[in-house]
Structures are given as C-alpha cells and as structure tokens.
Design a protein around this motif. Sequence first.
Motif, PDB file in Angstrom:
ATOM      1  N   UNK A  65       7.174 -27.037   2.367  1.00 15.16           N
ATOM      2  CA  UNK A  65       5.719 -26.636   2.661  1.00 15.16           C
ATOM      3  C   UNK A  65       5.583 -24.581   2.660  1.00 15.16           C
ATOM      4  N   UNK A  66       5.490 -25.030   1.015  1.00 15.31           N
ATOM      5  CA  UNK A  66       5.492 -23.645   0.337  1.00 15.31           C
ATOM      6  C   UNK A  66       4.003 -24.059   0.548  1.00 15.31           C
ATOM      7  N   UNK A  67       3.206 -22.839   1.354  1.00 16.31           N
ATOM      8  CA  UNK A  67       1.651 -22.748   1.743  1.00 16.31           C
ATOM      9  C   UNK A  67       1.077 -22.075   2.559  1.00 16.31           C
ATOM     10  N   UNK A  92      14.120   1.620   1.534  1.00 16.09           N
ATOM     11  CA  UNK A  92      13.307   0.509   1.979  1.00 16.09           C
ATOM     12  C   UNK A  92      11.846   0.639   1.268  1.00 16.09           C
ATOM     13  N   UNK A  93      11.819   0.642   0.237  1.00 17.35           N
ATOM     14  CA  UNK A  93      11.686   0.229  -1.235  1.00 17.35           C
ATOM     15  C   UNK A  93      10.699  -1.299  -0.699  1.00 17.35           C
ATOM     16  N   UNK A  94       9.461  -1.648  -1.318  1.00 12.36           N
ATOM     17  CA  UNK A  94       8.656  -3.231  -0.855  1.00 12.36           C
ATOM     18  C   UNK A  94      10.420  -4.256  -1.464  1.00 12.36           C
ATOM     19  N   UNK A  95      10.229  -5.229  -1.222  1.00 16.13           N
ATOM     20  CA  UNK A  95      11.545  -6.205  -1.830  1.00 16.13           C
ATOM     21  C   UNK A  95      10.562  -7.018  -2.576  1.00 16.13           C
ATOM     22  N   UNK A  96      10.010  -7.540  -4.017  1.00 13.46           N
ATOM     23  CA  UNK A  96       9.747  -8.388  -4.256  1.00 13.46           C
ATOM     24  C   UNK A  96      10.628 -10.166  -4.793  1.00 13.46           C
ATOM     25  N   UNK A  97      10.218 -10.572  -3.853  1.00 15.47           N
ATOM     26  CA  UNK A  97      10.761 -12.221  -4.885  1.00 15.47           C
ATOM     27  C   UNK A  97      11.073 -12.683  -3.448  1.00 15.47           C
ATOM     28  N   UNK A  98      11.280 -11.903  -2.013  1.00 19.70           N
ATOM     29  CA  UNK A  98      11.699 -12.204  -1.075  1.00 19.70           C
ATOM     30  C   UNK A  98      11.616 -13.877  -0.514  1.00 19.70           C
ATOM     31  N   UNK A  99      11.972 -15.357   0.040  1.00 21.74           N
ATOM     32  CA  UNK A  99      11.523 -15.749   0.346  1.00 21.74           C
ATOM     33  C   UNK A  99      11.445 -15.877   1.707  1.00 21.74           C
ATOM     34  N   UNK A 100      10.399 -16.139   2.448  1.00 19.10           N
ATOM     35  CA  UNK A 100       9.997 -16.369   3.851  1.00 19.10           C
ATOM     36  C   UNK A 100       9.472 -17.243   4.278  1.00 19.10           C
ATOM     37  N   UNK A 101      10.650 -17.756   5.179  1.00 17.32           N
ATOM     38  CA  UNK A 101       9.713 -18.974   6.569  1.00 17.32           C
ATOM     39  C   UNK A 101       8.957 -18.551   7.383  1.00 17.32           C
ATOM     40  N   UNK A 102       8.204 -18.778   8.434  1.00 19.09           N
ATOM     41  CA  UNK A 102       7.611 -18.821   9.348  1.00 19.09           C
ATOM     42  C   UNK A 102       7.684 -19.711   9.630  1.00 19.09           C
ATOM     43  N   UNK A 103       7.281 -19.894  11.148  1.00 19.91           N
ATOM     44  CA  UNK A 103       7.034 -20.921  12.219  1.00 19.91           C
ATOM     45  C   UNK A 103       6.418 -20.890  13.868  1.00 19.91           C
ATOM     46  N   UNK A 104       6.343 -21.275  14.505  1.00 21.04           N
ATOM     47  CA  UNK A 104       5.891 -20.938  15.590  1.00 21.04           C
ATOM     48  C   UNK A 104       4.617 -21.770  17.024  1.00 21.04           C
ATOM     49  N   UNK A 105       5.116 -22.014  18.146  1.00 14.95           N
ATOM     50  CA  UNK A 105       4.574 -22.617  18.656  1.00 14.95           C
ATOM     51  C   UNK A 105       2.868 -23.280  18.976  1.00 14.95           C
ATOM     52  N   UNK A 106       2.098 -23.675  19.456  1.00 13.88           N
ATOM     53  CA  UNK A 106       0.222 -23.881  19.087  1.00 13.88           C
ATOM     54  C   UNK A 106      -0.024 -23.731  20.285  1.00 13.88           C
ATOM     55  N   UNK A 107      -1.218 -23.296  21.110  1.00 14.08           N
ATOM     56  CA  UNK A 107      -1.282 -22.786  21.706  1.00 14.08           C
ATOM     57  C   UNK A 107      -1.000 -24.104  22.925  1.00 14.08           C
ATOM     58  N   UNK A 108      -0.772 -25.038  23.255  1.00 13.52           N
ATOM     59  CA  UNK A 108       0.438 -25.398  24.247  1.00 13.52           C
ATOM     60  C   UNK A 108       1.596 -25.034  24.155  1.00 13.52           C
ATOM     61  N   UNK A 109       2.089 -24.850  23.038  1.00 16.28           N
ATOM     62  CA  UNK A 109       3.891 -23.980  23.446  1.00 16.28           C
ATOM     63  C   UNK A 109       3.789 -25.173  23.142  1.00 16.28           C
ATOM     64  N   UNK A 130       1.765 -25.674  12.249  1.00 20.49           N
ATOM     65  CA  UNK A 130       2.421 -23.985  12.371  1.00 20.49           C
ATOM     66  C   UNK A 130       3.919 -24.088  11.971  1.00 20.49           C
ATOM     67  N   UNK A 131       4.228 -23.939  10.494  1.00 20.31           N
ATOM     68  CA  UNK A 131       4.926 -23.514   9.459  1.00 20.31           C
ATOM     69  C   UNK A 131       4.568 -23.807   8.171  1.00 20.31           C
ATOM     70  N   UNK A 132       5.555 -22.720   7.520  1.00 21.79           N
ATOM     71  CA  UNK A 132       5.606 -22.748   6.072  1.00 21.79           C
ATOM     72  C   UNK A 132       6.050 -21.467   5.371  1.00 21.79           C
ATOM     73  N   UNK A 133       6.301 -21.221   3.826  1.00 17.31           N
ATOM     74  CA  UNK A 133       7.011 -20.288   3.223  1.00 17.31           C
ATOM     75  C   UNK A 133       5.816 -20.232   2.449  1.00 17.31           C
ATOM     76  N   UNK A 134       6.626 -18.591   1.808  1.00 18.02           N
ATOM     77  CA  UNK A 134       5.288 -17.915   0.919  1.00 18.02           C
ATOM     78  C   UNK A 134       6.720 -17.047   0.388  1.00 18.02           C
ATOM     79  N   UNK A 135       6.682 -16.582  -1.017  1.00 23.04           N
ATOM     80  CA  UNK A 135       7.026 -15.555  -2.123  1.00 23.04           C
ATOM     81  C   UNK A 135       6.627 -14.049  -2.117  1.00 23.04           C
TER      82      UNK A 135
END
Length: 242
Positions: A65-67, A92-109, A130-135
Amino acid sequence: MERKEFLKKLGVGTMIFPLFSRCLQPDNPNHDPTTEFNEGGTNTSCVRTVSETAGPFPTKNPGTLVRENIVGDRTGIALDMEMTILNINTNCAPLEGAIVDIWHCDKDGYYSEYGGTQMQQVDFSNNSFLRGRQTSDENGKVAFTSIFPSWYQGRATHIHVHVFNKSGNSLLVTQIAFPEGSNSAVVHVNAATQYGYTKGMNGYTYNSNDNVFSDGVATEMCSISGSVSGGFSLVHNIVVSA
C-alpha cells in the motif's frame, strides 16, 4: 499545499466537489461549514512520542500500500496530512528514509481489511481504504491525502501510525490525537450531516476518557487548520529513537 491543488490530488473530485458546491448551508445553523479552525499543537519539544497499541485493526500487508492518496472509495471532508519524523538520538534532527504506515477509520467509524465479526459487523475485509505507506524525505516528512476520520464506541478521533527505519525495523507504534472542545473541528465535522457524517457527538469518548489517550496526549496531539467546506490540514511531529 493549496486547497484546489490538494482536492485535485484527492482523486475523487467527482464525488466531493458536488457535495461542496451544493451544501454550502449547514443542516445545523450553529455549525457554519465555512468557520476556519487553527487549533491544537504538535510536539515541538525533543521528547519521544508515546508508544500505543496498533490494534485492533492494523494493516495486514502495508508493503503493498505504498501510496500518498489513501482515500480509496470513501467520501467525506478532505484532510491532507504532513508528518515529520524526528530522531531523538540526533537532537531531533529530521530522519530521512523512515518508513511510515498510517491507517484510520472512515466517516462512519469503520476500518478496511476487517469486518463480519462482533467487533465490526460491516465487512470491509476485501477493501484497503484509508491505509497507506510513505518514506520520509530529507526533511523527515511524509504526506498523505485522506478524509477526516469520525469515531467509534470507546475511542476518540484518532489516526494510527507505525514508523520503521530504512531497514524495516520497527521504531514506534503510536496514535495521533485531535484537539477537542465545544467548538472544535471534531465537533463541527461530526455535525456535518450534509457531508455524510451522521454519528454526531452523542456517545463520543473524549481524549481524557479514552482508554489509549487518558494518560495524556502531550506528544500525540496534532495541529489542525481549515474548515468543513474547504477541507482540513493536519500537521504532526513524531519523535523516535533511531
């Protein structure tokens, strides 16, 4: 990001623009959809972001789900997100190359990839909205295009995040909290029935009573700006040990 440019990127303009154009007047006159919000405050101190549970609906195969645009077939009020990953071990310098996954519910939960059970009776097990991955880039930043999440029983409005290093080793599982109050964006969004948000705030669990956030949200609180009619922007810093 300019709002028009963001909405073009949303990829569902044919569904959302008609809603924006014909629903300028709120169902509830006390909730003006053009009201501008600029609330909350992301973690600006060099304090490691609190770890939280990934469950009960973690992404099953995040590598597929890389998008940036995670809307899928969902509709709702536009939300663009920018997260900055910071490394506490380098002041706390910015971290380049971190893989970040997110997910959450929709408007109905509801969550994608799950359903047909007592925990979530509606079955979305064959969908991945409502799921995705970015670097993260050289500035430690990732961006996602989404919709404003609603809520479900026992939980405040939130977004799940899992951060890995560039080698794929887990650095942090956490959640993002939203500002609350009688005139907050959360209240106005959930009153926006003209945009499909039908849950309202009756039965809502606030951060202070949430079983995840009740111990405090100082490092998990995001900044929110925008409006119901124009869409929202979320900004959040996540501090990890890498």
